[in-house]
Design an enzyme around this catalytic site. Structure first.
Site, PDB file in Angstrom:
ATOM      1  N   CYS A 164      39.028  -8.636  19.521  1.00  0.00           N
ATOM      2  CA  CYS A 164      40.426  -8.929  19.866  1.00  0.00           C
ATOM      3  C   CYS A 164      40.549 -10.445  19.978  1.00  0.00           C
ATOM      4  CB  CYS A 164      40.820  -8.151  21.243  1.00  0.00           C
ATOM      5  SG  CYS A 164      40.710  -6.511  21.177  1.00  0.00           S
ATOM      6  N   ARG A 206      33.758  -8.328  18.935  1.00  0.00           N
ATOM      7  CA  ARG A 206      33.020  -9.514  19.577  1.00  0.00           C
ATOM      8  C   ARG A 206      31.620  -8.909  19.824  1.00  0.00           C
ATOM      9  NH1 ARG A 206      32.897 -14.827  21.068  1.00  0.00           N
ATOM     10  NH2 ARG A 206      32.120 -15.144  23.088  1.00  0.00           N
ATOM     11  N   ARG A 215      40.310   1.685  19.113  1.00  0.00           N
ATOM     12  CA  ARG A 215      39.002   0.832  19.393  1.00  0.00           C
ATOM     13  C   ARG A 215      38.329   1.249  20.683  1.00  0.00           C
ATOM     14  NH1 ARG A 215      38.799  -5.444  18.524  1.00  0.00           N
ATOM     15  NH2 ARG A 215      37.042  -4.955  19.369  1.00  0.00           N
ATOM     16  N   LYS A 224      33.348   2.078  26.921  1.00  0.00           N
ATOM     17  CA  LYS A 224      33.148   1.098  25.790  1.00  0.00           C
ATOM     18  C   LYS A 224      32.107   0.173  26.054  1.00  0.00           C
ATOM     19  CE  LYS A 224      36.511  -1.971  24.065  1.00  0.00           C
ATOM     20  NZ  LYS A 224      35.818  -3.342  24.099  1.00  0.00           N
ATOM     21  N   ASN A 225      32.652  -0.690  27.115  1.00  0.00           N
ATOM     22  CA  ASN A 225      31.833  -1.715  26.937  1.00  0.00           C
ATOM     23  C   ASN A 225      30.428  -1.672  27.692  1.00  0.00           C
ATOM     24  OD1 ASN A 225      33.768  -3.227  25.760  1.00  0.00           O
ATOM     25  ND2 ASN A 225      34.761  -3.948  27.739  1.00  0.00           N
ATOM     26  N   ARG A 233      37.176 -17.995  22.356  1.00  0.00           N
ATOM     27  CA  ARG A 233      35.885 -16.901  22.482  1.00  0.00           C
ATOM     28  C   ARG A 233      35.047 -17.774  21.554  1.00  0.00           C
ATOM     29  NH1 ARG A 233      37.301 -10.454  22.178  1.00  0.00           N
ATOM     30  NH2 ARG A 233      36.215 -10.648  23.760  1.00  0.00           N
ATOM     31  N   PRO A 234      34.567 -18.850  21.959  1.00  0.00           N
ATOM     32  CA  PRO A 234      33.506 -19.500  21.556  1.00  0.00           C
ATOM     33  C   PRO A 234      31.890 -18.834  21.655  1.00  0.00           C
ATOM     34  CG  PRO A 234      34.145 -20.705  23.373  1.00  0.00           C
ATOM     35  CD  PRO A 234      34.998 -19.446  23.192  1.00  0.00           C
ATOM     36  N   ILE A 235      30.898 -19.363  21.032  1.00  0.00           N
ATOM     37  CA  ILE A 235      29.558 -18.695  21.563  1.00  0.00           C
ATOM     38  C   ILE A 235      28.366 -19.708  21.840  1.00  0.00           C
ATOM     39  CG2 ILE A 235      29.896 -16.710  19.926  1.00  0.00           C
ATOM     40  CD1 ILE A 235      28.168 -18.114  17.984  1.00  0.00           C
ATOM     41  N   ASP A 236      29.133 -20.778  22.427  1.00  0.00           N
ATOM     42  CA  ASP A 236      28.398 -21.909  22.778  1.00  0.00           C
ATOM     43  C   ASP A 236      27.167 -21.727  23.985  1.00  0.00           C
ATOM     44  OD1 ASP A 236      30.910 -21.565  24.392  1.00  0.00           O
ATOM     45  OD2 ASP A 236      30.273 -23.555  25.333  1.00  0.00           O
ATOM     46  N   ASP A 279      40.922  -6.960  31.617  1.00  0.00           N
ATOM     47  CA  ASP A 279      41.238  -5.778  30.627  1.00  0.00           C
ATOM     48  C   ASP A 279      42.201  -5.003  31.251  1.00  0.00           C
ATOM     49  OD1 ASP A 279      39.375  -6.867  28.743  1.00  0.00           O
ATOM     50  OD2 ASP A 279      37.698  -5.659  29.569  1.00  0.00           O
TER      51      ASP A 279
END
Ligand code: EPU
Length: 405
Positions: free
Chosen positions: A99, A75, A384, A5-6, A104-107, A291
């Site tokens: 999830c 994400r 998913r 998946k990833n 889970r920031p995006i800085d 995971d």
């Protein structure tokens, strides 16, 4: 084992780095792929699907804002930022979903693109990044955290940027290596693949010129199946996997006393009835993947003694243990990152709400070894990332059926 998946989720955004069409093979049939396909189609990509092979053409791509309802589903929508910004000079997106594992920031994404010359504005609902008509510029970037998504999206943006980009403390997951190796084969100048420092010299759009992308086997599927084999099978052969990507997990299985043997693309696991407790700590690759932490914890409930499970990556990724406790596991939450597991304990079937895809699969494994029937809600979260779990596990002899979406 199906395609990862990833890996598949990142090569679809990478299609925007190409001037010609890109053929991608071994894509799994999972709902996150449907969502990513829809997202890139909204941005002008033409996606032709034939079973597990996709052909993607981004010739008429655009930089429309990512539709809220799709970007919020996963994400990995954030990984599309880099290719779109680098190709069109602007990108607009809502805070990515996915999830619920913690903040889970995006800085790291935003700060890095600012370093590469983009300006970021926010209007409450959307972030807008723009290079104001200029090309994105190479930059020397140190990632405070070896983030998978940030490494991928910055690497992709750097392929089309002007000048040289360094990504230091880059993540090194096999999926990133597969993507980088393919981009390099198609003309991208990327050095340091598989190391924590990537050096990327920007250039024009890439040409696939006959190269086809092959998605690597899913190491998380393979690892979860190995754990299932240890707990519930006399002998389970896991085919089409790459044991090299699972070294950290295999080392834990060895310590626990699981009997397994390896081939180049195969793992054979022979289930035992006595296992030994061992403490684990998740880590970026090549360490123990966060995971795989939930299925591994299920295994540790069956091991004799005390195991400390330390989840370093996400502060919300141990809540699922509350349901394992309801099933009879002896688990004590020490803090949001650590639980103490005492085993072995007898599990009994319960009705549970799957909190995310990985913990959802851990519940399935726990349900298989538990006495009685378990009902796991939110099965769509398992879809998913895992294809047809009920059918595949029932083919192995588990009594499992899908009763509704
Ligand atoms: N982080 C920040 N700022 C950022 C980006 C990340 O603080 O700008 C933090 C995160 O909050 C987290 C840590 O960095 O604490 C690591 O997150 P990372 O960015 O590496 O994770 P990701 O790219 O969002 C991918 C996988 C996850 C997997 C993690 C860690 C995909 C689509 N997702 O997420 O997979 O857990 O790497 O290996 O590749 C899953 O497949 O079930 C899953 C959640």
């Amino acid at each position: 084992v199906n395609g990862a998946k990833n890996d598949a989720l990142k090569v679809l955004p990478a299609s925007f780095l190409f001037k010609d069409e890109l053929t991608i093979k071994n894509i799994p049939h999972i709902s996150d792929i449907d969502a990513m396909s829809k997202l890139i189609t909204e941005l002008g990509a033409v996606v032709k699907r034939d079973d597990r092979t996709f052909v993607v053409n981004t010739e008429n791509g655009n930089s429309k804002p990512f539709p809220h309802h799709i970007a919020k589903q996963m994400r990995s929508s954030s990984v599309l930022m880099g290719p779109i910004l680098a190709r069109f000079g602007e990108v607009s997106f809502p805070h990515p979903g996915g999830c619920v594992l913690g903040a889970r920031p995006i800085d790291l994404f935003v700060n890095s693109f600012e370093k590469m010359g983009a300006e970021c504005t926010e209007d409450g609902e959307y972030y807008h990044l723009s290079t104001k008509g200029e090309k994105l510029k190479g930059a020397d970037i140190f990632l405070d955290i070896a983030s998978v998504g940030a490494t991928e999206t910055i690497m992709m943006a750097a392929v089309l940027a002007e000048g040289t980009t360094y990504i230091r403390n880059a993540a090194m997951e096999p999926e990133i290596q597969n993507l980088a190796t393919f981009l390099a084969a198609c003309g991208a100048k990327i050095e340091g693949i598989g190391s924590p420092t990537l050096r990327i010299e920007g250039g024009p759009l890439l040409s696939s010129s006959g190269n086809e992308y092959s998605v690597i086997p899913d190491r998380l599927e393979a690892g979860s199946f190995a754990i299932l084999g240890a707990l519930a099978a006399k002998e389970l052969t896991i085919t089409n996997c790459n044991p090299d990507h699972l070294r950290a997990l295999l080392s834990v299985l060895d310590k626990v006393g699981v009997d397994f043997s390896l081939d180049a693309d195969k793992i054979v696991v022979r289930g035992g009835d006595r296992y030994t407790a061992t403490s684990i700590r998740t880590h970026e690759y090549p360490g123990i993947a966060t995971d795989i932490q939930a299925p591994l914890t299920v295994l540790l409930t069956q091991a004799e003694g005390e195991s400390l499970v330390h989840e370093i990556m996400f502060e919300g990724r141990l809540h699922y243990t509350e349901d394992l406790i309801r099933m009879g596991a002896d688990i004590m939450m020490l803090d949001s990152h650590r639980v103490l597991v005492r085993g072995p304990s007898k599990l009994s079937g319960k009705e549970m709400d799957g909190p995310d895809l990985r913990a959802g699969l851990a519940y399935v494994i726990a349900g298989i070894i538990a006495k009685g029937t378990s009902t796991i809600h939110n099965a769509h979260l398992i879809d998913r990332g895992y294809e047809c779990v009920a059918d595949r596990f029932s083919a192995l002899g588990a009594t499992i059926s899908r009763i509704s979406e």
